[in-house]
Design a protein around this motif. Structure first.
Motif, PDB file in Angstrom:
ATOM      1  N   GLY A 179     -72.077   1.903 -17.084  1.00 21.84           N
ATOM      2  CA  GLY A 179     -72.318   1.203 -15.818  1.00 21.84           C
ATOM      3  C   GLY A 179     -72.546  -0.282 -16.023  1.00 21.84           C
ATOM      4  N   LEU A 180     -73.324  -0.660 -17.030  1.00 22.98           N
ATOM      5  CA  LEU A 180     -73.576  -2.076 -17.302  1.00 22.98           C
ATOM      6  C   LEU A 180     -72.314  -2.779 -17.781  1.00 22.98           C
ATOM      7  N   ALA A 181     -71.477  -2.090 -18.557  1.00 19.78           N
ATOM      8  CA  ALA A 181     -70.224  -2.692 -19.014  1.00 19.78           C
ATOM      9  C   ALA A 181     -69.280  -2.949 -17.842  1.00 19.78           C
ATOM     10  N   VAL A 182     -69.258  -2.020 -16.886  1.00 17.06           N
ATOM     11  CA  VAL A 182     -68.426  -2.220 -15.680  1.00 17.06           C
ATOM     12  C   VAL A 182     -68.937  -3.420 -14.893  1.00 17.06           C
ATOM     13  N   TYR A 183     -70.254  -3.538 -14.765  1.00 13.63           N
ATOM     14  CA  TYR A 183     -70.818  -4.693 -14.068  1.00 13.63           C
ATOM     15  C   TYR A 183     -70.456  -5.992 -14.788  1.00 13.63           C
ATOM     16  N   ALA A 184     -70.587  -6.006 -16.124  1.00 14.96           N
ATOM     17  CA  ALA A 184     -70.293  -7.216 -16.893  1.00 14.96           C
ATOM     18  C   ALA A 184     -68.842  -7.642 -16.725  1.00 14.96           C
ATOM     19  N   PHE A 185     -67.956  -6.675 -16.521  1.00  9.85           N
ATOM     20  CA  PHE A 185     -66.531  -6.960 -16.325  1.00  9.85           C
ATOM     21  C   PHE A 185     -66.288  -7.825 -15.088  1.00  9.85           C
ATOM     22  N   THR A 186     -67.170  -7.726 -14.105  1.00 10.05           N
ATOM     23  CA  THR A 186     -66.982  -8.457 -12.842  1.00 10.05           C
ATOM     24  C   THR A 186     -67.492  -9.895 -12.914  1.00 10.05           C
ATOM     25  N   LEU A 187     -68.149 -10.286 -13.994  1.00  6.76           N
ATOM     26  CA  LEU A 187     -68.763 -11.604 -14.064  1.00  6.76           C
ATOM     27  C   LEU A 187     -67.740 -12.692 -14.374  1.00  6.76           C
ATOM     28  N   GLU A 188     -68.011 -13.875 -13.855  1.00  4.06           N
ATOM     29  CA  GLU A 188     -67.165 -15.021 -14.160  1.00  4.06           C
ATOM     30  C   GLU A 188     -67.324 -15.370 -15.640  1.00  4.06           C
ATOM     31  N   GLY A 189     -66.207 -15.576 -16.298  1.00  5.88           N
ATOM     32  CA  GLY A 189     -66.244 -15.867 -17.729  1.00  5.88           C
ATOM     33  C   GLY A 189     -66.050 -14.645 -18.597  1.00  5.88           C
ATOM     34  N   ALA A 190     -65.867 -13.479 -17.971  1.00  2.00           N
ATOM     35  CA  ALA A 190     -65.686 -12.247 -18.751  1.00  2.00           C
ATOM     36  C   ALA A 190     -64.425 -12.318 -19.612  1.00  2.00           C
ATOM     37  N   GLY A 191     -63.391 -12.947 -19.088  1.00  2.00           N
ATOM     38  CA  GLY A 191     -62.140 -13.056 -19.845  1.00  2.00           C
ATOM     39  C   GLY A 191     -62.325 -13.802 -21.151  1.00  2.00           C
ATOM     40  N   ASP A 192     -63.056 -14.922 -21.109  1.00  5.32           N
ATOM     41  CA  ASP A 192     -63.328 -15.676 -22.335  1.00  5.32           C
ATOM     42  C   ASP A 192     -64.190 -14.863 -23.290  1.00  5.32           C
ATOM     43  N   ALA A 193     -65.122 -14.098 -22.731  1.00  6.27           N
ATOM     44  CA  ALA A 193     -65.988 -13.264 -23.566  1.00  6.27           C
ATOM     45  C   ALA A 193     -65.172 -12.198 -24.298  1.00  6.27           C
ATOM     46  N   TYR A 194     -64.242 -11.573 -23.594  1.00  8.24           N
ATOM     47  CA  TYR A 194     -63.411 -10.548 -24.220  1.00  8.24           C
ATOM     48  C   TYR A 194     -62.512 -11.147 -25.300  1.00  8.24           C
ATOM     49  N   ALA A 195     -62.017 -12.366 -25.061  1.00  8.20           N
ATOM     50  CA  ALA A 195     -61.191 -13.031 -26.069  1.00  8.20           C
ATOM     51  C   ALA A 195     -61.997 -13.284 -27.339  1.00  8.20           C
ATOM     52  N   TYR A 196     -63.238 -13.721 -27.155  1.00  9.69           N
ATOM     53  CA  TYR A 196     -64.125 -13.974 -28.297  1.00  9.69           C
ATOM     54  C   TYR A 196     -64.436 -12.677 -29.050  1.00  9.69           C
ATOM     55  N   TYR A 197     -64.624 -11.604 -28.304  1.00 10.19           N
ATOM     56  CA  TYR A 197     -65.081 -10.340 -28.861  1.00 10.19           C
ATOM     57  C   TYR A 197     -63.947  -9.479 -29.406  1.00 10.19           C
ATOM     58  N   LEU A 198     -62.765  -9.581 -28.815  1.00  9.23           N
ATOM     59  CA  LEU A 198     -61.702  -8.621 -29.100  1.00  9.23           C
ATOM     60  C   LEU A 198     -60.473  -9.197 -29.783  1.00  9.23           C
ATOM     61  N   SER A 199     -60.399 -10.514 -29.968  1.00  5.13           N
ATOM     62  CA  SER A 199     -59.195 -11.131 -30.548  1.00  5.13           C
ATOM     63  C   SER A 199     -59.535 -11.782 -31.886  1.00  5.13           C
ATOM     64  N   PRO A 200     -59.471 -11.032 -32.977  1.00  6.40           N
ATOM     65  CA  PRO A 200     -59.837 -11.603 -34.277  1.00  6.40           C
ATOM     66  C   PRO A 200     -58.827 -12.629 -34.766  1.00  6.40           C
ATOM     67  N   GLU A 201     -59.322 -13.652 -35.427  1.00  5.87           N
ATOM     68  CA  GLU A 201     -58.457 -14.656 -36.033  1.00  5.87           C
ATOM     69  C   GLU A 201     -58.406 -14.418 -37.536  1.00  5.87           C
ATOM     70  N   ALA A 259     -71.706   1.257 -29.667  1.00  5.75           N
ATOM     71  CA  ALA A 259     -71.844  -0.086 -30.233  1.00  5.75           C
ATOM     72  C   ALA A 259     -70.827  -1.027 -29.602  1.00  5.75           C
ATOM     73  N   PHE A 260     -69.605  -0.547 -29.445  1.00  6.75           N
ATOM     74  CA  PHE A 260     -68.550  -1.343 -28.817  1.00  6.75           C
ATOM     75  C   PHE A 260     -68.930  -1.686 -27.376  1.00  6.75           C
ATOM     76  N   LEU A 261     -69.486  -0.715 -26.653  1.00  3.51           N
ATOM     77  CA  LEU A 261     -69.940  -0.964 -25.284  1.00  3.51           C
ATOM     78  C   LEU A 261     -71.016  -2.050 -25.236  1.00  3.51           C
ATOM     79  N   ALA A 262     -71.892  -2.065 -26.234  1.00  4.91           N
ATOM     80  CA  ALA A 262     -72.955  -3.072 -26.259  1.00  4.91           C
ATOM     81  C   ALA A 262     -72.371  -4.474 -26.251  1.00  4.91           C
ATOM     82  N   GLY A 263     -71.272  -4.654 -26.981  1.00 10.40           N
ATOM     83  CA  GLY A 263     -70.605  -5.950 -26.972  1.00 10.40           C
ATOM     84  C   GLY A 263     -69.959  -6.253 -25.633  1.00 10.40           C
ATOM     85  N   LEU A 264     -69.403  -5.229 -24.992  1.00 11.68           N
ATOM     86  CA  LEU A 264     -68.788  -5.424 -23.673  1.00 11.68           C
ATOM     87  C   LEU A 264     -69.832  -5.765 -22.612  1.00 11.68           C
ATOM     88  N   ILE A 265     -71.076  -5.408 -22.879  1.00  2.00           N
ATOM     89  CA  ILE A 265     -72.170  -5.758 -21.960  1.00  2.00           C
ATOM     90  C   ILE A 265     -72.695  -7.153 -22.275  1.00  2.00           C
TER      91      ILE A 265
END
Length: 450
Positions: A179-201, A259-265
């Motif tokens: 539920g908290l991860a779904v809420y976090a998805f709606t926040l402004e800036g979530a896209g940048d957060a996912y890029a930081y969290y999910l796109s390794p360099e 653990a993965f969900l914790a990052g999505l939150i």
């Protein structure tokens, strides 16, 4: 001898093992490790280590526990000889040290639940607020309250205490986290957060692997409750009809998912508030996330829900760690469950008091137990199972599997060479880092305070 208990149901065992793995390691430690170690680069290496080392080592602990029906100390006494009989003490010592400071950190979560319900999170004053909560007599009191809850549950036993409680706690943790991860998805800036969290360099991985790799390995062991005897102890209450590989896969999968969900939150909330993920270190969820909640609509309620989830997760893990040392007293010393639990709980509380009075002791305890003892225990036990009792190990891991084929042999050789070599390197890297802390930060603290 005191009559030994067993799990009433398979679901009870799975949820208890998942509850052990899903604790502060997932929701407190994991986000700040990601923030400190390069975002998605850390996540990538962490997931790789869960598969390549975490899963095989869970099976190592399961094999030893179920075969002997004993705690780590008793298990190695039954299976080993000479110096090998002493390995179990590494696990029991690690569990004792970890729970002594784990309870302190868990106590903070209780205070932050109350702060949220009272609408008292603050953006500008978050660091000072954390300082007031994290140290002093209030921290000691919260440490005592949390430890008392752990003692009460473990004293009730396997079925009436641990199994019954995790059947409520673990599903609640999963549901609230989603539920908290779904809420976090709606926040402004979530896209940048996912890029930081999910796109390794790749450049981050190649340039920082010497720091990311040992940190990710320590996190994998901590979050899966490896090296502290939990999986040995829990498996000791299992019947021979259980498919250990299947259960290990479910446990590792659910733990990693949470653990993965914790990052999505955490990261969308931090990015929405314009807060740097790596800025707060171990205090990330208590400083940065609390400050972020202060800026969000209904942030106090959301924060109380979040920290309540962390508290529940911490409790589900703490009872498993306590069970390791309690089972030693029951199996090896013939002490009753209630007196053993109370005595050990009080001892852990006393050892944890310095950590409640000064944060430097959390770094001291955590570095020793999490970065050294956990992987050292995993390394020694992997050598023992892979090279000293290979036939017994293959026989035990094959029980409960209908079409075992060459699974047991393949697992054994993977433990013998790749896992052992990797753990030797990781123990050395973590020991070097801890030595740096002792001669640096902790030495400076001693000079300033003695």
């Amino acid at each position: 001898m005191v009559q030994r208990e067993t799990w009433a149901t398979r679901a009870g065992f799975i949820l208890a093992a998942v509850g052990s793995a899903v604790g502060l390691g997932n929701i407190w430690r994991f986000p700040y490790q990601v923030g400190e170690q390069g975002g998605a680069a850390f996540l990538f290496i962490y997931l790789l280590l869960i598969v390549m080392i975490g899963f095989p080592v869970i099976l190592v602990e399961f094999v030893v526990g179920r075969n002997t029906e004993r705690n780590p100390v008793g298990a190695l006494k039954r299976l080993g000889s000479g110096a090998w009989t002493k390995i179990g003490w590494v696990f029991v010592t690690a569990g004792f040290v970890i729970l002594s400071y784990y309870s302190v950190v868990a106590g903070w979560t209780l205070r932050y639940v109350l702060l949220g319900l009272q609408g008292q999170y603050t953006a500008d004053g978050a660091p000072a607020q954390f300082g007031e909560v994290a140290t002093g007599l209030d921290a000691v009191l919260l440490h005592a309250i949390f430890m008392a809850a752990v003692i009460a549950i473990v004293a009730l036993g396997i079925e009436r205490g641990i199994e019954l409680s995790v059947k409520v706690m673990v599903p609640a943790i999963i549901a609230i986290s989603i539920g908290l991860a779904v809420y976090a998805f709606t926040l402004e800036g979530a896209g940048d957060a996912y890029a930081y969290y999910l796109s390794p360099e790749l450049s981050t991985i190649t340039s920082q692997w010497t720091t990311i790799l040992p940190a990710a390995a320590a996190q994998a062991f901590f979050t899966l409750s490896l090296g502290m005897g939990v999986m040995i102890t829990y498996a000791s209450y299992l019947g021979e009809d259980r498919n250990l590989a299947e259960d290990a896969g479910i446990i590792a999968g659910l733990d990693t998912f949470i653990a993965f969900l914790a990052g999505l939150i955490a990261f969308p909330i931090l990015f929405a508030a314009g807060i740097e993920p790596g800025a707060s270190g171990p205090a990330l969820i208590f400083v940065s996330l609390a400050a972020a909640f202060a800026e969000l609509p209904l942030g106090g309620i959301l924060g109380a829900i979040f920290f309540g989830t962390v508290a529940i997760a911490a409790l589900s893990s703490a009872i498993s760690i306590m069970e390791v040392v309690v089972s030693y007293m029951i199996d090896e010393r013939g002490v009753g469950r209630v007196p053993a639990t109370v005595a050990l709980g009080v001892a852990m509380f006393v050892v944890g008091v310095p950590a409640a009075l000064d944060l430097i002791f959390i770094d001291l305890y955590d570095g020793f137990a999490n970065s050294i003892l956990l992987m050292l225990g995993g390394l020694l036990l992997s050598i023992f199972v892979g090279w000293i009792i290979p036939d017994l190990a293959i026989e035990e891991v094959s029980k409960g599997i209908k079409d075992v084929g060459s699974l047991g042999v393949a697992w054994l050789w993977f433990i013998r060479i790749p896992v052992v070599l990797a753990l030797i390197v990781l123990v050395a890297l973590n020991a070097w880092d801890y030595f740096g802390f002792l001669t640096g930060g902790f030495a400076d603290w001693l000079n300033a305070n003695l």
